[in-house]
Scaffold this active site. Structure first.
Site, mmCIF file in Angstrom:
data_model
loop_
_atom_site.group_PDB
_atom_site.id
_atom_site.type_symbol
_atom_site.label_atom_id
_atom_site.label_comp_id
_atom_site.label_asym_id
_atom_site.label_seq_id
_atom_site.Cartn_x
_atom_site.Cartn_y
_atom_site.Cartn_z
ATOM 1 N N CYS A 214 3.670 -7.785 -0.245
ATOM 2 C CA CYS A 214 4.984 -7.816 0.340
ATOM 3 C C CYS A 214 5.812 -7.307 -0.296
ATOM 4 O O CYS A 214 6.729 -6.849 0.182
ATOM 5 C CB CYS A 214 5.818 -9.850 -1.111
ATOM 6 S SG CYS A 214 4.469 -11.045 -0.242
ATOM 7 N N HIS B 135 13.093 -9.260 0.019
ATOM 8 C CA HIS B 135 12.023 -9.798 -0.023
ATOM 9 C C HIS B 135 11.970 -11.046 0.195
ATOM 10 O O HIS B 135 13.161 -11.456 -0.665
ATOM 11 C CB HIS B 135 10.793 -9.431 -0.867
ATOM 12 C CG HIS B 135 9.782 -10.278 -0.222
ATOM 13 N ND1 HIS B 135 9.157 -10.809 0.802
ATOM 14 C CD2 HIS B 135 9.009 -10.927 -1.166
ATOM 15 C CE1 HIS B 135 7.998 -11.356 1.178
ATOM 16 N NE2 HIS B 135 7.842 -11.546 -0.369
ATOM 17 N N ASN C 21 8.194 -17.674 2.960
ATOM 18 C CA ASN C 21 7.805 -16.070 2.820
ATOM 19 C C ASN C 21 6.844 -15.884 3.534
ATOM 20 O O ASN C 21 5.322 -15.931 3.587
ATOM 21 C CB ASN C 21 6.903 -16.391 1.265
ATOM 22 C CG ASN C 21 6.485 -14.989 0.858
ATOM 23 O OD1 ASN C 21 6.208 -13.568 1.491
ATOM 24 N ND2 ASN C 21 6.258 -15.120 -0.575
#
Ligand SMILES: CC(C)(COP(=O)(O)OP(=O)(O)OC[C@H]1O[C@@H](n2cnc3c(N)ncnc32)[C@H](O)[C@@H]1OP(=O)(O)O)[C@@H](O)C(=O)NCCC(=O)NCCS
Length: 313
Positions: free
Chosen positions: A111, A240, A270
């Site tokens: 990520c 993020h 996500n």
């Protein structure tokens, strides 16, 4: 020499899976998912590859930049879901774009991948080793999910985003000002996929949450402080996009008003390395990114890895 932002592009696969859709395959519900994560829906690939998602995001960035594909000399693709063990997915993107002069490689920091890739491209551009770069985050996180594990499968989605960056001699303050990266491999087991023990995504959600809120705030403050800025100076914080509770927590701790803290997790879930350029490009498409804006990107992901980049548009 500076690494100047020229344009962005993004792509989401058309298939949308809502929380209600997921509730039909796992024991979960919108009432559980939305208040804990801010997620309402995610886009999921059907037969698109990671390279396909990345290629379309790049084509859109190239068009906005007014660049031909063969004027690009560097392609860095951040992904934890490459299409093959080798070659790099970036090489397939190079072929699909027709960017015949670009060196192309993948970057794996999960990520945090986009911030790692931005920082790496910046070093190439500032060193005069490349003139025009495409920096991409592209993921098919759906390929790493156990669709019977309600603790993880509701959290992720697929998509891609790309930045076009150019090396420029300028005395103006513009482009990437700085990036700060960290890795703590002692925490590798709190979030992982593809091991013998955890073939699909495994996450100790509480531990990841704890690291995410603390470290993204800390490194965002560090990159600002090191370069003579405070949180008051920034136009946007684009963290993020994993969980809206994490995003809002960081924004509040930094004393930022809600409209400076960007969250697109509601519609994308996500998307790992793709989440920051996707959130950014959504803002750009809405006409909300202007010349002179000062933006902090920050991410934390498996590894664990984390970091922040400071960009003047
Ligand atoms: C994932 C997350 C939302 C879970 O929230 P939580 O409050 O920690 O929830 P827990 O995992 O402790 O689970 C609480 C209960 O909900 C249940 N549950 C978990 N997922 C569920 C779901 N999708 N639907 C319904 N119930 C669920 C659990 O089984 C547990 O039930 P139990 O108490 O009967 O055992 C939260 O930990 C989080 O956001 N972590 C960070 C995730 C992240 O950002 N990851 C990516 C970083 S790169």
């Amino acid at each position: 020499m500076k690494s100047v932002f020229v344009a962005s592009g993004s792509f989401l696969p058309p298939k949308v899976v809502t929380n209600d859709d997921l509730s039909k395959i796992v024991d979960s519900s919108d009432e559980w998912i939305f208040p804990r994560t801010g997620i309402k829906q995610r886009h999921i690939v059907e037969d698109e590859t990671t390279a396909d998602l990345a290629t379309i995001a790049c084509e859109r960035a190239l068009e906005k930049a007014g660049w031909t594909a063969d004027s690009v000399d560097l392609i860095i693709l951040a992904t934890s879901t490459p299409d093959m063990d080798f070659p790099a997915t970036a090489a397939v993107v190079q072929k699909q774009l027709g960017a015949s002069k670009a060196i192309s490689f993948d970057m794996q920091a999960v990520c945090s991948g986009f911030v790692y890739a931005l920082s790496t491209a910046d070093l190439y551009l500032k060193a005069g080793k490349a003139k025009r770069a495409l920096v991409i985050g592209a993921e098919r996180m759906s390929s790493l999910l156990d669709w019977t594990d309600r603790g993880t499968c509701v959290l992720f989605g697929d998509g891609a985003g790309a930045f076009a960056l150019e090396a420029k001699e300028t005395t103006e303050e513009e482009g990437l000002i700085d990036s700060i990266l960290y890795t703590d491999g002692t925490q590798a087991d709190i979030l992982c996929a593809g091991s013998k023990e955890h073939p699909k995504t495994f996450m100790n959600g509480r531990e990841v949450f704890r690291h995410a809120v603390a470290k993204m705030e800390e490194v965002s403050r560090e990159v600002l402080d090191k370069n003579g800025y405070t949180a008051d100076d920034i136009t946007y914080l684009i963290p993020h996009q994993a969980n809206d509770r994490i995003i809002q927590h960081i924004g509040k701790s930094m004393g930022l008003p809600a409209d400076k803290v960007i969250s697109s997790v509601r519609n994308h879930a996500n998307t790992s390395a793709a989440s920051i350029p996707l959130a950014f490009d959504e803002m750009a498409q809405a006409g909300k990114i202007k010349k002179g804006d000062l933006i902090v990107f920050t991410a934390l992901g498996a590894g664990i890895t984390w970091g922040a980049s400071l960009l003047r548009i």
